[in-house]
Design an enzyme around this catalytic site. Structure first.
Site, mmCIF file in Angstrom:
data_model
loop_
_atom_site.group_PDB
_atom_site.id
_atom_site.type_symbol
_atom_site.label_atom_id
_atom_site.label_comp_id
_atom_site.label_asym_id
_atom_site.label_seq_id
_atom_site.Cartn_x
_atom_site.Cartn_y
_atom_site.Cartn_z
ATOM 1 N N ARG A 181 39.068 55.078 38.022
ATOM 2 C CA ARG A 181 39.884 55.209 36.813
ATOM 3 C C ARG A 181 39.873 56.636 36.288
ATOM 4 O O ARG A 181 40.568 56.943 35.339
ATOM 5 C CB ARG A 181 39.349 54.281 35.730
ATOM 6 C CG ARG A 181 39.992 52.894 35.698
ATOM 7 C CD ARG A 181 39.219 52.055 34.715
ATOM 8 N NE ARG A 181 39.946 51.021 34.048
ATOM 9 C CZ ARG A 181 39.776 49.721 34.283
ATOM 10 N NH1 ARG A 181 38.973 49.319 35.246
ATOM 11 N NH2 ARG A 181 40.408 48.836 33.556
ATOM 12 N N ARG A 201 37.802 36.451 27.315
ATOM 13 C CA ARG A 201 37.498 37.878 27.274
ATOM 14 C C ARG A 201 37.841 38.433 25.901
ATOM 15 O O ARG A 201 38.997 38.393 25.494
ATOM 16 C CB ARG A 201 38.303 38.613 28.352
ATOM 17 C CG ARG A 201 37.743 38.461 29.732
ATOM 18 C CD ARG A 201 38.594 39.169 30.759
ATOM 19 N NE ARG A 201 38.807 40.592 30.451
ATOM 20 C CZ ARG A 201 39.316 41.455 31.319
ATOM 21 N NH1 ARG A 201 39.637 41.057 32.523
ATOM 22 N NH2 ARG A 201 39.491 42.718 30.979
ATOM 23 N N LYS A 255 46.288 42.560 39.089
ATOM 24 C CA LYS A 255 45.448 43.087 40.181
ATOM 25 C C LYS A 255 44.471 42.033 40.693
ATOM 26 O O LYS A 255 44.330 41.835 41.901
ATOM 27 C CB LYS A 255 44.642 44.306 39.691
ATOM 28 C CG LYS A 255 45.489 45.471 39.235
ATOM 29 C CD LYS A 255 44.627 46.694 38.958
ATOM 30 C CE LYS A 255 43.662 46.492 37.810
ATOM 31 N NZ LYS A 255 44.263 46.626 36.465
ATOM 32 N N ARG A 283 43.968 49.628 25.455
ATOM 33 C CA ARG A 283 43.594 49.657 26.880
ATOM 34 C C ARG A 283 44.753 50.158 27.732
ATOM 35 O O ARG A 283 44.545 50.893 28.705
ATOM 36 C CB ARG A 283 43.157 48.271 27.362
ATOM 37 C CG ARG A 283 41.728 47.928 26.968
ATOM 38 C CD ARG A 283 41.450 46.440 27.085
ATOM 39 N NE ARG A 283 41.552 45.936 28.443
ATOM 40 C CZ ARG A 283 41.836 44.668 28.740
ATOM 41 N NH1 ARG A 283 42.081 43.796 27.793
ATOM 42 N NH2 ARG A 283 41.893 44.278 29.998
ATOM 43 N N ARG A 325 46.597 35.361 28.461
ATOM 44 C CA ARG A 325 45.334 35.229 29.201
ATOM 45 C C ARG A 325 44.168 35.092 28.231
ATOM 46 O O ARG A 325 43.215 34.369 28.479
ATOM 47 C CB ARG A 325 45.137 36.466 30.103
ATOM 48 C CG ARG A 325 43.875 36.399 30.955
ATOM 49 C CD ARG A 325 43.872 37.452 32.038
ATOM 50 N NE ARG A 325 43.331 38.718 31.577
ATOM 51 C CZ ARG A 325 43.275 39.834 32.320
ATOM 52 N NH1 ARG A 325 43.741 39.841 33.549
ATOM 53 N NH2 ARG A 325 42.754 40.937 31.833
HETATM 54 P P1 AMP Z 1 39.155 45.505 33.803
HETATM 55 O O1 AMP Z 1 38.629 44.120 34.053
HETATM 56 O O2 AMP Z 1 39.364 46.277 35.075
HETATM 57 O O3 AMP Z 1 40.349 45.528 32.882
HETATM 58 O O4 AMP Z 1 37.984 46.296 33.047
HETATM 59 C C1 AMP Z 1 37.533 45.879 31.768
HETATM 60 C C2 AMP Z 1 36.727 46.989 31.130
HETATM 61 O O5 AMP Z 1 35.599 47.320 31.953
HETATM 62 C C3 AMP Z 1 37.453 48.316 30.948
HETATM 63 O O6 AMP Z 1 38.242 48.322 29.761
HETATM 64 C C4 AMP Z 1 36.307 49.291 30.857
HETATM 65 O O7 AMP Z 1 35.652 49.228 29.607
HETATM 66 C C5 AMP Z 1 35.335 48.725 31.901
HETATM 67 N N1 AMP Z 1 35.598 49.302 33.241
HETATM 68 C C6 AMP Z 1 36.029 48.636 34.345
HETATM 69 N N2 AMP Z 1 36.171 49.463 35.398
HETATM 70 C C7 AMP Z 1 35.847 50.700 34.938
HETATM 71 C C8 AMP Z 1 35.833 51.993 35.539
HETATM 72 N N3 AMP Z 1 36.203 52.193 36.821
HETATM 73 N N4 AMP Z 1 35.429 53.047 34.769
HETATM 74 C C9 AMP Z 1 35.063 52.856 33.500
HETATM 75 N N5 AMP Z 1 35.086 51.684 32.871
HETATM 76 C C10 AMP Z 1 35.468 50.595 33.573
#
Ligand code: AMP
Length: 368
Positions: free
Chosen positions: A267, A312, A192, A324, A306
């Protein structure tokens, strides 16, 4: 419809209504001030016309001063600083009325309060011609309000878009019917972020990744960061209330955007409903949810890869990664349903080279 630079605006509030609102404000202020002589402090540049008309209708003696505040853009936060023109008169024991053209988030107002903190004023009141209650994040009282308006970008009567529009006598609002708002969907590791970087340039959209904003806050050790970290490290979702508030603030920072790519948001069902409400407030909507579809085992190996370079913590550990991915399917698959019902769901094959996938995504966007 009028055009300023690259954008179109439609009439919103006409000069006559503005005039009546200002007459009423002048009367209300006079009632409170009584026989004292107030100092009206206009906030440049936007408030110059409002100040001029307000004093025209103010039935009594008054003084007029101006201050100038300027916003500068940080990486993800817009802060306000005081600049150029400062106060020149001694305001000890005076009744001061600050004259603002518009209050949205309230950041400027916080700076204004700081500015008068050490002055021994008799009274400090705030008058704003426009107020956006849904964008407002502060608690300061605004004593006199001309118009409460939804969270739209407006120009005219002192307010500008990139310098133009201040001379218009009516208020116009940004035409948002052409806005393109995309929800980019897909499990962690679907690509993404990579695709959003390409698409935002191609379609001139603002990319908001909630994960990136959380990580930025963690890096800067903000309260939001500390809170988010406890969830993120385990691969769990940050609570809706926190996430929604943050997302709204990010959208608010880009009132002139041609549209947004939402990445990692929504989400949950609650987040999707709040996004609809936010965009509706702007006279716009989500145009499509585009989902990148990638097989689980490919995701795990991409994320492990990654993790070697991204730094991360949630990428380095296979259990957290699998967690996840399952959180994604359990908690967010309902979103596919949500957008399918509105006929807005588009699935795109997410396996292939970056360019190949961009071509597939572009086809989907161009078809909207
Ligand atoms: P991502 O970079 O989108 O994979 O997000 C990494 C982490 O950030 C996720 O595993 C959640 O802990 C938190 N996070 C990101 N976006 C959201 C969201 N829309 N709602 C809740 N937690 C989020």
């Amino acid at each position: 419809m009028i055009q300023l630079h690259d954008k179109y605006f439609t009439p919103y509030i006409d000069a006559k209504d503005i005039d009546s609102a200002i007459k009423k404000l002048a009367t209300d202020i006079k009632k409170d001030i009584g026989n004292d002589i107030p100092v009206f402090v206009g906030v440049l540049n936007g408030a110059f016309r409002f100040v001029a008309d307000l004093v025209k209708y103010y039935d009594g003696d008054c003084e007029v001063q101006f201050i100038k505040m300027q916003s500068y853009e940080g990486l993800t936060s817009k802060e306000t600083v005081l600049s150029q023109i400062a106060l020149t008169t001694d305001l000890t024991n005076r009744k001061v009325v600050v004259i603002e053209d518009i209050v949205d988030t309230g950041n400027t107002l916080t700076e204004i309060y700081k500015l008068f903190e050490n002055e021994q004023l008799r009274d400090l009141k705030i008058a704003s011609l426009f107020f956006k209650p849904t964008a407002y994040t502060k608690k300061h009282i605004i004593h006199y309000i001309g118009f409460e308006i939804p969270d739209r970008f407006i120009v005219g009567y002192g307010l500008d878009y990139n310098g133009l529009g201040r001379n218009l006598s009516d208020i116009y609002q940004l035409n948002t019917t052409n806005m393109t708002n995309l929800v980019l969907f897909g499990p962690p590791g679907a690509g993404k972020g990579t695709q959003a970087d390409v698409l935002k340039e191609k379609y001139n959209l603002v990319h908001i990744s909630t994960g990136d904003v959380f990580r930025y806050n963690i890096k800067n050790e903000t309260d939001l960061g500390t809170l988010a970290k406890s969830y993120m490290d385990k691969g769990h979702l940050v609570p809706d209330e926190v996430t929604i508030k943050m997302l709204n603030a990010e959208v608010e920072k880009n009132p002139q955007a041609n549209g947004f790519i939402f990445d990692g948001f929504p989400r949950t069902g609650a987040q999707a409903a709040s996004l609809d409400a936010l965009l509706e407030e702007k006279g716009s909507q989500v145009n499509a949810m585009i989902a990148l579809e990638v097989d689980d085992e490919i995701l795990v190996s991409r994320l492990m890869e990654r993790g070697k370079t991204s730094g991360r913590p949630d990428d380095a550990n296979e259990d957290v990664i699998r967690d996840r991915i399952s959180v994604y399917y359990e908690q967010t698959a309902i979103l596919k349903n949500y957008y399918q019902k509105q006929d807005k769901f588009i699935g795109v094959d997410g396996v292939g080279s970056v360019q190949e996938i961009t071509v597939r995504l572009s086809k989907a966007i161009d078809s909207l």
